[in-house]
Design a protein around this motif. Sequence first.
Motif, mmCIF file in Angstrom:
data_model
loop_
_atom_site.group_PDB
_atom_site.id
_atom_site.type_symbol
_atom_site.label_atom_id
_atom_site.label_comp_id
_atom_site.label_asym_id
_atom_site.label_seq_id
_atom_site.Cartn_x
_atom_site.Cartn_y
_atom_site.Cartn_z
ATOM 1 N N VAL A 131 0.884 5.461 0.765
ATOM 2 C CA VAL A 131 0.159 6.482 1.508
ATOM 3 C C VAL A 131 0.832 7.841 1.355
ATOM 4 O O VAL A 131 2.061 7.959 1.485
ATOM 5 C CB VAL A 131 0.027 6.107 3.003
ATOM 6 N N VAL A 163 -3.363 10.945 4.174
ATOM 7 C CA VAL A 163 -3.463 11.421 5.550
ATOM 8 C C VAL A 163 -3.126 12.903 5.545
ATOM 9 O O VAL A 163 -1.974 13.301 5.325
ATOM 10 C CB VAL A 163 -2.518 10.651 6.495
ATOM 11 N N LEU A 198 -7.237 3.600 8.914
ATOM 12 C CA LEU A 198 -6.912 3.297 7.521
ATOM 13 C C LEU A 198 -7.112 1.823 7.197
ATOM 14 O O LEU A 198 -7.369 1.478 6.042
ATOM 15 C CB LEU A 198 -5.450 3.666 7.220
ATOM 16 N N LYS A 213 0.836 -1.197 0.000
ATOM 17 C CA LYS A 213 0.000 0.000 0.000
ATOM 18 C C LYS A 213 0.875 1.254 0.000
ATOM 19 O O LYS A 213 1.968 1.269 0.562
ATOM 20 C CB LYS A 213 -0.922 0.021 1.212
ATOM 21 N N GLY A 250 -9.886 3.181 -1.488
ATOM 22 C CA GLY A 250 -8.951 4.075 -0.817
ATOM 23 C C GLY A 250 -9.580 4.767 0.379
ATOM 24 O O GLY A 250 -10.789 4.673 0.616
ATOM 25 N N VAL A 251 -8.745 5.472 1.116
ATOM 26 C CA VAL A 251 -9.198 6.152 2.336
ATOM 27 C C VAL A 251 -8.575 7.544 2.407
ATOM 28 O O VAL A 251 -7.369 7.705 2.184
ATOM 29 C CB VAL A 251 -8.808 5.369 3.606
ATOM 30 N N THR A 281 -16.963 5.407 7.952
ATOM 31 C CA THR A 281 -16.795 6.530 7.034
ATOM 32 C C THR A 281 -17.700 7.668 7.480
ATOM 33 O O THR A 281 -18.778 7.445 8.041
ATOM 34 C CB THR A 281 -17.082 6.118 5.580
ATOM 35 N N ASP A 298 -2.977 4.708 -2.247
ATOM 36 C CA ASP A 298 -4.084 4.008 -1.598
ATOM 37 C C ASP A 298 -4.727 4.831 -0.485
ATOM 38 O O ASP A 298 -5.927 4.690 -0.220
ATOM 39 C CB ASP A 298 -3.593 2.683 -1.018
ATOM 40 N N TYR A 299 -3.912 5.649 0.178
ATOM 41 C CA TYR A 299 -4.406 6.415 1.324
ATOM 42 C C TYR A 299 -3.865 7.835 1.272
ATOM 43 O O TYR A 299 -2.757 8.083 0.784
ATOM 44 C CB TYR A 299 -3.954 5.788 2.651
ATOM 45 N N ARG A 324 -8.104 8.232 -7.506
ATOM 46 C CA ARG A 324 -8.658 6.927 -7.114
ATOM 47 C C ARG A 324 -9.835 6.536 -8.014
ATOM 48 O O ARG A 324 -9.941 5.372 -8.426
ATOM 49 C CB ARG A 324 -9.132 6.969 -5.659
#
Length: 241
Positions: free
Chosen positions: A8, A78, A220, A6, A126-127, A228, A75-76, A119
């Motif tokens: 990030v 932050v 995550l 992953k 994804g987040v 969510t 993928d993420y 995404r």
Amino acid sequence: MDFKGKKVIITGAGKGIGRTTARELAARGASIVGMSLTLEELAGLTEETGATCIAADFSDVAEVRRAMKEAGTCDYLVNCAGINVLESVLDMSDKGCDAVLHINLRAAIVAAQEFARARVAAGGGGVILNISSIAGHRGFQDHVCYAASKAGIEGATRVMAKELSPHGIRAVCLAPTITMTELAAEAWSDPVKSEPMMVRHPIGRFAQPEDIARAVAMLLSDDACMVTGSVLSVDGGFLAV
């Protein structure tokens, strides 16, 4: 909570919660793209985590978009980048207000937009995780613009969750209590100010950056797949009492 394979993006990765989160997620196998104002602030992050480092001025929307495109599809996301300018309502300056709102709120929304577009183009999933603060829930002296920025990102997170869920993208928010970073030390180094706050924490202490980084990893992870649009308070019980 294994993040092998992953990738990030962490904004504000040069110090504080962002840098600690980069270390935490790298230790769990993630590939890190760290962003901060200068490469000097990111010095050592590649050696510590294997991160790809990108310098960007988050007060400039064009810079945010450029940095996110340079990062590519991840993928993420932050969103940790943030500042504070300690001013009262009566003494608030235009310069201070603009700086806080542009970096803490506008840049985070733009970064999330660019992440989500990438995404969706990649098929979804994804987040997005936005760092808020208990200052978005309680009124603290000299935090008027900071509080507005953090309450704003929580509202934006709920909209992101609603609009992006059909694409398999989760959006969550994490609201720490006072976390002993360089930014917090400026605001809370005076015991006269900090002690009344400390006693309002049932857990008996302020947070350390590692406490927040582990909560980020939890949100995550696929263990939080039904989470969510939520705000998780990592506050030692402050908001509960």
